[in-house]
Design a protein around this motif. Structure first.
Motif, PDB file in Angstrom:
ATOM      1  N   GLN A 161      14.256 -24.883  29.753  1.00 25.34           N
ATOM      2  CA  GLN A 161      12.826 -25.149  29.635  1.00 25.34           C
ATOM      3  C   GLN A 161      12.005 -24.166  30.462  1.00 25.34           C
ATOM      4  O   GLN A 161      10.944 -23.713  30.030  1.00 25.34           O
ATOM      5  N   ASN A 162      12.495 -23.848  31.633  1.00 29.72           N
ATOM      6  CA  ASN A 162      11.750 -22.977  32.549  1.00 29.72           C
ATOM      7  C   ASN A 162      12.185 -21.519  32.459  1.00 29.72           C
ATOM      8  O   ASN A 162      11.894 -20.719  33.345  1.00 29.72           O
ATOM      9  N   ARG A 163      12.918 -21.205  31.356  1.00 31.74           N
ATOM     10  CA  ARG A 163      13.265 -19.827  31.008  1.00 31.74           C
ATOM     11  C   ARG A 163      14.136 -19.134  32.049  1.00 31.74           C
ATOM     12  O   ARG A 163      14.019 -17.925  32.269  1.00 31.74           O
ATOM     13  N   LYS A 164      14.992 -19.915  32.673  1.00 31.50           N
ATOM     14  CA  LYS A 164      15.961 -19.349  33.603  1.00 31.50           C
ATOM     15  C   LYS A 164      17.208 -18.877  32.860  1.00 31.50           C
ATOM     16  O   LYS A 164      17.978 -18.068  33.374  1.00 31.50           O
ATOM     17  N   ILE A 165      17.438 -19.411  31.668  1.00 35.16           N
ATOM     18  CA  ILE A 165      18.539 -18.960  30.815  1.00 35.16           C
ATOM     19  C   ILE A 165      17.987 -18.695  29.418  1.00 35.16           C
ATOM     20  O   ILE A 165      16.923 -19.186  29.048  1.00 35.16           O
ATOM     21  N   SER A 166      18.725 -17.939  28.630  1.00 34.07           N
ATOM     22  CA  SER A 166      18.270 -17.545  27.291  1.00 34.07           C
ATOM     23  C   SER A 166      18.505 -18.657  26.279  1.00 34.07           C
ATOM     24  O   SER A 166      19.264 -19.607  26.518  1.00 34.07           O
ATOM     25  N   ASN A 167      17.859 -18.513  25.124  1.00 36.76           N
ATOM     26  CA  ASN A 167      18.128 -19.435  24.014  1.00 36.76           C
ATOM     27  C   ASN A 167      19.593 -19.367  23.604  1.00 36.76           C
ATOM     28  O   ASN A 167      20.207 -20.388  23.291  1.00 36.76           O
ATOM     29  N   TYR A 168      20.148 -18.150  23.604  1.00 38.15           N
ATOM     30  CA  TYR A 168      21.555 -17.970  23.224  1.00 38.15           C
ATOM     31  C   TYR A 168      22.479 -18.755  24.160  1.00 38.15           C
ATOM     32  O   TYR A 168      23.355 -19.489  23.710  1.00 38.15           O
ATOM     33  N   ASP A 169      22.290 -18.605  25.463  1.00 29.68           N
ATOM     34  CA  ASP A 169      23.156 -19.286  26.426  1.00 29.68           C
ATOM     35  C   ASP A 169      22.998 -20.801  26.338  1.00 29.68           C
ATOM     36  O   ASP A 169      23.971 -21.546  26.492  1.00 29.68           O
ATOM     37  N   TYR A 170      21.787 -21.264  26.095  1.00 31.80           N
ATOM     38  CA  TYR A 170      21.574 -22.708  25.992  1.00 31.80           C
ATOM     39  C   TYR A 170      22.252 -23.270  24.740  1.00 31.80           C
ATOM     40  O   TYR A 170      22.860 -24.346  24.779  1.00 31.80           O
ATOM     41  N   LEU A 171      22.196 -22.527  23.644  1.00 28.64           N
ATOM     42  CA  LEU A 171      22.869 -22.986  22.423  1.00 28.64           C
ATOM     43  C   LEU A 171      24.380 -23.005  22.602  1.00 28.64           C
ATOM     44  O   LEU A 171      25.061 -23.923  22.116  1.00 28.64           O
ATOM     45  N   LEU A 172      24.920 -22.009  23.293  1.00 28.05           N
ATOM     46  CA  LEU A 172      26.357 -22.028  23.585  1.00 28.05           C
ATOM     47  C   LEU A 172      26.713 -23.248  24.425  1.00 28.05           C
ATOM     48  O   LEU A 172      27.739 -23.905  24.198  1.00 28.05           O
ATOM     49  N   TYR A 173      25.878 -23.560  25.398  1.00 31.04           N
ATOM     50  CA  TYR A 173      26.104 -24.734  26.255  1.00 31.04           C
ATOM     51  C   TYR A 173      26.080 -26.011  25.429  1.00 31.04           C
ATOM     52  O   TYR A 173      26.960 -26.880  25.577  1.00 31.04           O
ATOM     53  N   LEU A 174      25.100 -26.160  24.543  1.00 34.65           N
ATOM     54  CA  LEU A 174      25.016 -27.366  23.716  1.00 34.65           C
ATOM     55  C   LEU A 174      26.220 -27.486  22.795  1.00 34.65           C
ATOM     56  O   LEU A 174      26.753 -28.587  22.585  1.00 34.65           O
ATOM     57  N   ASN A 175      26.665 -26.366  22.239  1.00 41.35           N
ATOM     58  CA  ASN A 175      27.846 -26.398  21.382  1.00 41.35           C
ATOM     59  C   ASN A 175      29.067 -26.880  22.149  1.00 41.35           C
ATOM     60  O   ASN A 175      29.847 -27.701  21.649  1.00 41.35           O
ATOM     61  N   SER A 176      29.240 -26.379  23.349  1.00 42.41           N
ATOM     62  CA  SER A 176      30.377 -26.817  24.161  1.00 42.41           C
ATOM     63  C   SER A 176      30.268 -28.295  24.494  1.00 42.41           C
ATOM     64  O   SER A 176      31.255 -29.030  24.430  1.00 42.41           O
ATOM     65  N   LEU A 177      29.055 -28.733  24.828  1.00 46.15           N
ATOM     66  CA  LEU A 177      28.833 -30.135  25.156  1.00 46.15           C
ATOM     67  C   LEU A 177      29.120 -31.032  23.956  1.00 46.15           C
ATOM     68  O   LEU A 177      29.532 -32.187  24.102  1.00 46.15           O
ATOM     69  N   ALA A 178      28.935 -30.484  22.748  1.00 47.89           N
ATOM     70  CA  ALA A 178      29.127 -31.253  21.517  1.00 47.89           C
ATOM     71  C   ALA A 178      30.502 -31.025  20.898  1.00 47.89           C
ATOM     72  O   ALA A 178      30.708 -31.270  19.708  1.00 47.89           O
ATOM     73  N   ASP A 179      31.465 -30.545  21.708  1.00 50.44           N
ATOM     74  CA  ASP A 179      32.859 -30.386  21.285  1.00 50.44           C
ATOM     75  C   ASP A 179      33.101 -29.229  20.328  1.00 50.44           C
ATOM     76  O   ASP A 179      34.113 -29.201  19.625  1.00 50.44           O
ATOM     77  N   ARG A 180      32.207 -28.263  20.284  1.00 51.79           N
ATOM     78  CA  ARG A 180      32.448 -27.078  19.463  1.00 51.79           C
ATOM     79  C   ARG A 180      33.214 -26.044  20.290  1.00 51.79           C
ATOM     80  O   ARG A 180      32.899 -25.792  21.452  1.00 51.79           O
ATOM     81  N   SER A 181      34.214 -25.440  19.675  1.00 52.99           N
ATOM     82  CA  SER A 181      35.085 -24.518  20.409  1.00 52.99           C
ATOM     83  C   SER A 181      35.470 -23.337  19.529  1.00 52.99           C
ATOM     84  O   SER A 181      35.689 -23.489  18.320  1.00 52.99           O
ATOM     85  N   PHE A 182      35.565 -22.156  20.124  1.00 51.47           N
ATOM     86  CA  PHE A 182      36.015 -20.971  19.396  1.00 51.47           C
ATOM     87  C   PHE A 182      37.487 -21.086  18.995  1.00 51.47           C
ATOM     88  O   PHE A 182      37.964 -20.310  18.172  1.00 51.47           O
ATOM     89  N   ASN A 183      38.213 -22.042  19.577  1.00 51.99           N
ATOM     90  CA  ASN A 183      39.624 -22.234  19.247  1.00 51.99           C
ATOM     91  C   ASN A 183      39.846 -23.132  18.039  1.00 51.99           C
ATOM     92  O   ASN A 183      40.972 -23.270  17.578  1.00 51.99           O
TER      93      ASN A 183
END
Length: 827
Positions: free
Chosen positions: A293-315
């Protein structure tokens, strides 16, 4: 040998097929006289797998041959003539097969060649006995004659029987002082591959010993200090997975394991977390929402974080990270990222971007029996992932599609054509993948760097690199502009709408229907309990569907996702609120010392722990360490009620919204609900293992803190006022010492707790993560509260201190000269 190992891999088998063992053999070509066949024999390894036999020649020029067991008519010991020189030891395996597959001649990646001809193939064992080979192969051959579900069950039994006797070899231990802490059976998961083995946790390392020799290492060894993060995962919609992330200098960057049950997975997870050698990074503890929200991380990094939190994995291709298409203009010669028309409407799912198509889908939806679905295909499936990545990992596509690439006209040939299909085709609704936004990889998945012959389209054009939009000079430029688009102000201020659709409250249920975001029911978590399906064929069919059709991410938000703060106005929603740090506000703050006493009451014999007014201000309520709840009429200046709640001290109190019930925390570990209308305790909640130190009450959530070092959140409804049950426990947050106080912000998304060693802990409720810890210049925190805008909070101990959530810094401190233990704070 190295070249041979590189050529054979588990991707040459069916997805999920198990490779057991191999035998050194000579293969004799078919259709030749015996003396000529002996002269032209080929040395190699005969690999025994759960659904096939695979011959891997030592010489790379020859193709690998796979014999599907279901297409074998006979498998037995060959009985040659008495004069035969081939069968000198009686150790020859004869396979009669109607269909076989030739793969990777000279190591060239291309579609597999199928031979549909009944032939007999002979393999003489160089070492070992025929009795060690034939019975095992014949058992698997019998399984291949069964229905798919029964075959899977029989293979499972064979796997269990063969592997249950295998124990970890202590010779693999790296250190003489090492001791085994835990040993479990599990499988290493990589895209389309399941490889079973032993997972062993020792006093110093984590080991994975596969049951076969298909891995690059006979035993994988990882020092525990190299593990930086541990995440529980779903696998095929079952909570049996766990993913380990390692430091960059480790031999592997990550490991994904699947265990036999949720209980097995959880015990392994707990053992890792409890291990004294573990030193996990704090990255997962950061409040990524606030940072985004406060632009300390990018949209890309936040989406990667949400994917991991939601059980999405490159494996796991069935749960590969999903990213949005953000650009809608793939035809202009120049890309104008300042024009909102350049971008895709992020408030809608892909299937709803074309209104004409959507209306046709809705007509079908309305006529459909329950369970209804709007879209017949998903936005993320293994097939869609490999549609994008076929040039980079062609072996995965060949594995998924039985040795074939897609028809040239249906491949990922053009970004423009792909976008047209996604927005117009009645069965194409796929989103993008992270690779579209990774400039560091230079768009390598868009280039046919392996020079693979994918064939030619109907117009005669040969398939090569992906054709890019006119505004992209080359793959590197295309990916960089895609990333630039993802980070634009337009996307930043609209991305939360897409998050609501994929990870949030519009993912399923009534809100999903309103948002035209309904997919096939088997794609949702909880839609089916595979463990309780007894029919083997039904279960197998469901597993295949789940694997191939796609899976909706785990839902991680149940309320609208907050928007990102504007660049110009990072706290625009707080405009008009007084600034607590302004000179004017500071002046009024210090005038608190000039206030005069208007009323004084003496209700209790011991320390008063909490007071509150009724909403109309007519009544004043208090609880004390004397165990009494008292109600005082301000209008009549008269004590109306004095109620004994317990013989232990009362620590805290809140009134429910209707003012009819007081919720009270006690040092006897309980939370009490006292009903003023009926004049009695209506219910008791055994909340903690030690004294309840504080409570916080919102519309449907009760938060409790305790000297047992935990904070707990409970869900309740008016007709279930804190009954004796833990069924409604939402979560428990562990601390290192006694928790003395707590509060939550207005949206109930953040929880702040104080401890008796002077620590303030800020928690994110959705992710159950610790955002940050603040050290207070006092040995004990008595009370905490948020500012109305939720951007700051204040605490009381020996002094007053104010902190800023965004900067994680103290912005105000006042020394009143004595301890402040009351609950009324200046916010």
């Amino acid at each position: 040998m190295a070249a041979k190992r590189e050529r054979f891999s588990l991707l040459l088998l069916e997805p999920g097929e198990i490779y057991f063992e191999d035998f050194a053999v000579h293969h004799y070509p078919v259709g030749l006289p015996e003396h000529e066949a002996m002269q032209r024999k080929r040395k190699g390894r005969l690999k025994v797998c759960s659904k096939s036999l695979v011959f891997d020649p030592s010489e790379m020029i020859y193709p690998i041959i796979k014999f599907p067991l279901r297409d074998c008519t006979t498998i037995d010991q060959w009985k040659g003539s008495l004069m035969s020189k081939l069968d000198t030891k009686g150790a020859v395996v004869a396979i009669t097969c109607n269909y076989c597959i030739e793969m990777l001649p000279s190591g060239i990646i291309k579609p597999y060649t199928t031979i549909k001809k009944t032939e007999r193939y002979l393999f003489s064992l160089i070492y070992g006995s025929i009795d060690d080979c034939i019975p095992q192969i014949c058992q698997l051959h019998r399984a291949s004659t069964l229905s798919a579900g029964d075959q899977a069950s029989m293979i499972g039994a064979i796997v269990h029987s063969r592997h249950s006797s295998v124990k970890f070899n202590p010779c693999w231990l790296q250190d003489l002082q090492e001791t085994i802490v835990l040993e479990k059976y599990g499988s290493r998961i990589s895209p389309l591959v399941t490889n079973p083995g032993l997972i062993v946790l020792t006093s110093l390392r984590l080991y994975f010993q596969p049951f076969n020799n298909a891995e690059a290492f006979p035993v994988l060894k990882i020092k525990l200090e190299k593990i930086t993060r541990i995440v529980k995962r779903r696998f095929l919609l079952r909570h049996v997975g766990i993913e380990l992330f390692c430091s960059e200098d480790n031999i592997v960057p990550y490991l994904f394991f699947s265990l036999n049950s949720r209980e097995e997975r959880d015990s392994f997870h707990n053992a890792l977390l409890a291990h004294p050698k573990m030193a996990l990074q704090d990255a997962e503890q950061e409040n990524m929402l606030l940072r985004w929200q406060n632009r300390k991380i990018s949209n890309y990094d936040y989406l990667l974080y949400l994917n991991s939190l939601a059980d999405r994995s490159f494996n796991d291709l069935a749960q590969y990270p999903v990213f949005p298409w953000v650009i809608a203009d793939f035809s202009s010669s120049e890309l104008d990222l300042s024009n909102s028309d350049t971008f895709r409407d992020l408030t809608k799912p892909v299937g709803a971007l074309n209104e004409e198509r959507l209306q046709k889908l809705k007509l079908r939806y309305n006529d459909m029996p329950d369970p209804k679905f709007l879209y017949g295909s998903h936005y993320s499936t293994p097939g869609f992932i490999l549609y994008y990545l076929v040039r980079k990992v062609p072996q995965l596509m060949l594995c998924l599609q039985s040795g074939r690439f897609d028809h040239p006209d249906r491949m990922f040939n053009s970004v423009v054509d792909t976008w047209k299909n996604i927005t117009s085709n009645s069965s194409d609704f796929k989103e993008a993948i992270p690779e579209f936004y990774q400039p560091e990889n230079k768009g390598d998945f868009l280039i046919n760097s392996l020079n693979i012959d994918f064939g030619a389209c109907q117009d005669g054009s040969k398939i090569g690199d992906v054709v890019l939009p006119p505004w992209a000079k080359d793959p590197k430029d295309f990916i960089q502009k895609m990333r630039d688009a993802l980070e634009t102000e337009y996307v930043s201020l609209n991305l939360h709408y897409w998050i609501d659709l994929i990870f949030g409250y519009k993912q399923q249920g009534e809100e999903a229907e309103k948002a035209d975001n309904v997919f096939y029911h088997l794609t949702y978590e909880g839609s089916v309990d595979l463990d309780n399906i007894k029919d083997l064929n039904e279960r197998y069919a469901l597993e295949v569907q789940i694997m191939e059709f796609g899976q909706v991410p785990k839902q991680i938000f149940h309320r609208p996702h907050p928007s990102r703060n504007s660049v110009k106005h990072p706290e625009a929603e707080n405009v008009g609120e007084p600034d607590p740090l302004s000179p004017k506000h500071q002046e009024s703050w210090h005038k608190i010392n000039e206030m005069e006493v208007s009323h004084a009451y003496q209700f209790h014999k011991e320390t008063i722990r909490a007071v509150c007014f009724s909403q109309d201000g007519r009544n004043l309520y208090s609880v004390s360490q004397d165990g009494l709840l008292k109600m005082y009429s301000v209008e009549d200046n008269k004590l109306q009620r004095s109620i004994t709640i317990t013989n232990m001290a009362l620590s805290s109190m809140k009134l429910m919204a209707d003012g009819k019930i007081a919720v009270i925390g006690s040092w006897d570990n309980n939370v009490y609900a006292y009903n003023f209308e009926f004049g009695k305790i209506s219910s008791i909640l055994r909340a903690h293992d030690d004294a309840v130190s504080d409570i916080f009450l919102s519309e449907k959530t009760l938060a409790t803190s305790s000297w047992d070092s935990t904070v707990k959140l409970w869900n309740y409804t008016p007709d279930m006022q804190f009954k004796r049950t833990f069924d409604h426990l939402l979560l428990s947050l562990d601390h290192d010492t006694r928790v003395t106080c707590l509060t939550m912000n207005a949206s109930n998304s953040l929880l702040l707790s104080g401890t008796d060693d002077g620590q303030l802990c800020l928690w994110d409720i959705e992710s159950q993560c610790l955002v940050h810890q603040f050290a207070v210049d006092t040995s004990l925190v008595y009370s905490v509260d948020f500012s109305p805008d939720g951007q700051r909070f204040i605490c009381c101990g020996h002094d007053l201190q104010m902190f800023d959530i965004n900067t994680k810094s103290r912005i105000f401190q006042d020394y009143p000269g004595e301890e402040i233990s009351g609950t009324a704070l200046p916010f």
